[in-house]
Design an enzyme around this catalytic site. Sequence first.
Site, PDB file in Angstrom:
ATOM      1  N   TYR A 122       0.860  -1.181   0.000  1.00 11.96           N
ATOM      2  CA  TYR A 122       0.000   0.000   0.000  1.00 11.96           C
ATOM      3  C   TYR A 122       0.900   1.236   0.000  1.00 11.96           C
ATOM      4  CZ  TYR A 122      -3.926   3.092   0.837  1.00 11.96           C
ATOM      5  OH  TYR A 122      -4.883   4.069   0.691  1.00 11.96           O
ATOM      6  N   GLN A 182     -10.955  -0.232   0.922  1.00  9.84           N
ATOM      7  CA  GLN A 182     -11.349  -1.101  -0.198  1.00  9.84           C
ATOM      8  C   GLN A 182     -10.132  -1.718  -0.872  1.00  9.84           C
ATOM      9  OE1 GLN A 182     -11.932   2.144   0.066  1.00  9.84           O
ATOM     10  NE2 GLN A 182     -11.654   3.262  -1.856  1.00  9.84           N
ATOM     11  N   ASN A 209      -3.583   5.928   5.986  1.00  9.98           N
ATOM     12  CA  ASN A 209      -4.311   6.720   6.970  1.00  9.98           C
ATOM     13  C   ASN A 209      -5.035   5.815   7.972  1.00  9.98           C
ATOM     14  OD1 ASN A 209      -6.627   5.768   5.692  1.00  9.98           O
ATOM     15  ND2 ASN A 209      -6.989   7.664   4.557  1.00  9.98           N
ATOM     16  N   SER A 267       4.975   9.223  13.650  1.00  9.39           N
ATOM     17  CA  SER A 267       6.430   9.167  13.541  1.00  9.39           C
ATOM     18  C   SER A 267       7.094   9.775  14.775  1.00  9.39           C
ATOM     19  CB  SER A 267       6.881   9.909  12.288  1.00  9.39           C
ATOM     20  OG  SER A 267       8.241   9.667  12.036  1.00  9.39           O
ATOM     21  N   GLN A 279      10.796  15.217  11.841  1.00 15.24           N
ATOM     22  CA  GLN A 279       9.683  14.325  12.169  1.00 15.24           C
ATOM     23  C   GLN A 279       8.416  15.109  12.483  1.00 15.24           C
ATOM     24  OE1 GLN A 279      10.066  10.934  11.604  1.00 15.24           O
ATOM     25  NE2 GLN A 279      11.857  11.980  10.769  1.00 15.24           N
ATOM     26  N   HIS A 312       5.784  15.768   9.766  1.00 16.83           N
ATOM     27  CA  HIS A 312       4.910  14.711   9.234  1.00 16.83           C
ATOM     28  C   HIS A 312       3.453  14.985   9.570  1.00 16.83           C
ATOM     29  CE1 HIS A 312       7.433  11.749   7.333  1.00 16.83           C
ATOM     30  NE2 HIS A 312       8.296  11.780   8.324  1.00 16.83           N
ATOM     31  N   GLU A 331      11.252   5.143  17.632  1.00 15.28           N
ATOM     32  CA  GLU A 331      11.338   4.701  16.234  1.00 15.28           C
ATOM     33  C   GLU A 331      12.707   5.071  15.658  1.00 15.28           C
ATOM     34  OE1 GLU A 331       8.938   5.475  12.012  1.00 15.28           O
ATOM     35  OE2 GLU A 331       8.746   6.898  13.664  1.00 15.28           O
ATOM     36  N   HIS A 332      13.065   6.348  15.755  1.00  6.10           N
ATOM     37  CA  HIS A 332      14.364   6.841  15.278  1.00  6.10           C
ATOM     38  C   HIS A 332      15.155   7.374  16.473  1.00  6.10           C
ATOM     39  CE1 HIS A 332      11.460   7.760  11.917  1.00  6.10           C
ATOM     40  NE2 HIS A 332      12.360   7.058  11.243  1.00  6.10           N
ATOM     41  N   ASP A 357      15.615   8.052   5.967  1.00  2.00           N
ATOM     42  CA  ASP A 357      14.300   8.025   5.329  1.00  2.00           C
ATOM     43  C   ASP A 357      14.397   7.753   3.837  1.00  2.00           C
ATOM     44  OD1 ASP A 357      12.788   8.445   7.576  1.00  2.00           O
ATOM     45  OD2 ASP A 357      12.628  10.613   7.313  1.00  2.00           O
ATOM     46  N   GLU A 360       0.421 -37.357  28.635  1.00  2.00           N
ATOM     47  CA  GLU A 360      -0.623 -36.402  28.273  1.00  2.00           C
ATOM     48  C   GLU A 360      -1.948 -37.073  27.959  1.00  2.00           C
ATOM     49  OE1 GLU A 360       0.868 -33.957  25.092  1.00  2.00           O
ATOM     50  OE2 GLU A 360       2.281 -32.887  26.391  1.00  2.00           O
ATOM     51  N   HIS A 377      -1.064 -40.819  19.702  1.00  2.00           N
ATOM     52  CA  HIS A 377       0.274 -40.255  19.533  1.00  2.00           C
ATOM     53  C   HIS A 377       1.328 -41.282  19.956  1.00  2.00           C
ATOM     54  CE1 HIS A 377      -1.738 -36.384  19.134  1.00  2.00           C
ATOM     55  NE2 HIS A 377      -0.582 -35.775  18.911  1.00  2.00           N
TER      56      HIS A 377
END
Length: 435
Positions: free
Chosen positions: A135, A196, A219, A242, A264, A267, A332-333, A366, A420, A425
Amino acid sequence: MTDVAVKRLSAAQADFDTCLSRLLAWEDSVDDQVNESVRHILRSVKTRGDAAVLEFTAKFDQLQANSVADLEVSRERMQAALESIPKEQREALEAAAERIRDYHERQLQTSWQYQDADGTVLGQKVSPLDRAGIYVPGGKAAYPSSVLMNAIPAKVAGVGEIIMVVPTPAGVVNDMVLAAAAIARVDRIFTLGGAQAVGALAYGTETVPAVDKIVGPGNIFVATAKREVFGTVGIDMIAGPSEILVICDGKTDPDWIAMDLFSQAEHDEQAQSILISPDKGFLDQVEASIRSLLPTMERADIIAASISGRAALIEVADLAEAARVSNRIAPEHLELSVEDPEALIELIRHAGAIFMGRYTAEALGDYCAGPNHVLPTSGTARFSSPLGVYDFQKRSSIIGFSAAGADRMGRVASVLARGEGLTAHARSAEYRIKS
């Protein structure tokens, strides 16, 4: 609005942990309306296929088409985009792609086997996924770098087919995104977006093939849809806003650090930028740089909202305490803007990506450093890793007993199975035991 208020914290204050927890808190719960909408879309795509995809594409992207096949981008169109973009853009994409490919080729895992003394063979077969879905955000936000970072590791892994979806509201196509897809050797592209598109990739339609895993940012509707289809397909992660955390010893140009924090913050308003330093005077200098540089930024309003809402300048006793606070945050960074980053990295346990030294701006990661920019957020670096080749490979165990091995281990399995209460088995193993 470009006025900004920057939170100041000290690790020495009595309520520091409470204040830090409040700063890091991010509400990732999706409201009922978004959940309901996404589930409706996914159910419709699952049951009505192409017809539902066309209906939602017309509704949300104002893009009319007679068939989903009309929304597929041809290889010729991808190649034309690559040839039409400015020379410097093409060269930059190709340079970034080469570095990303070189880095990820070193992650490639291979199958392995070993043999016991009695001839039993054990091992692991490593196989690529058959098909992956990527995506890519579209519309106002166009991220060719995201195409490279998601598609190239899949290709290195040996994924059989990469299906990319990218929304094109009102039919507006970004040529840099298509050019990046051509460079990364994406197999098929559909101009679809939103829940979708996720549903089409997860369940398959008459035209869009079902994939094994869906990766890439989107999003709130895309993130919610990925969460919903997990289990039917694999996903990379549910990403939050971010983040950047900078540890600085006070000897880096404060303007550099302020701009790294901005990188950052620009963003979105929920992005988080944190600076930790043992030098209180340096924190003052960086705050002054923030105020002086902010009016020069194109996305000043977004940066101001992010800095005022979620940023902080944190004073610590020393770099060891800075590392402890960083590990608590699991960013994250993480930039180690210090004299000896090699020494400090030994104290770091949790971070998506670690940027070493004063010259290593997070922005390089990045785009073109080579390592992946798809990274764990919201503290998930405690247990998650960057997107990589290993995300597009799966492992199958190999077990091949010799007669002697079946006799030896069958006796062990018999005892455990009967313990068991699983008699079939036990007897299945006992049939291979020499009486």
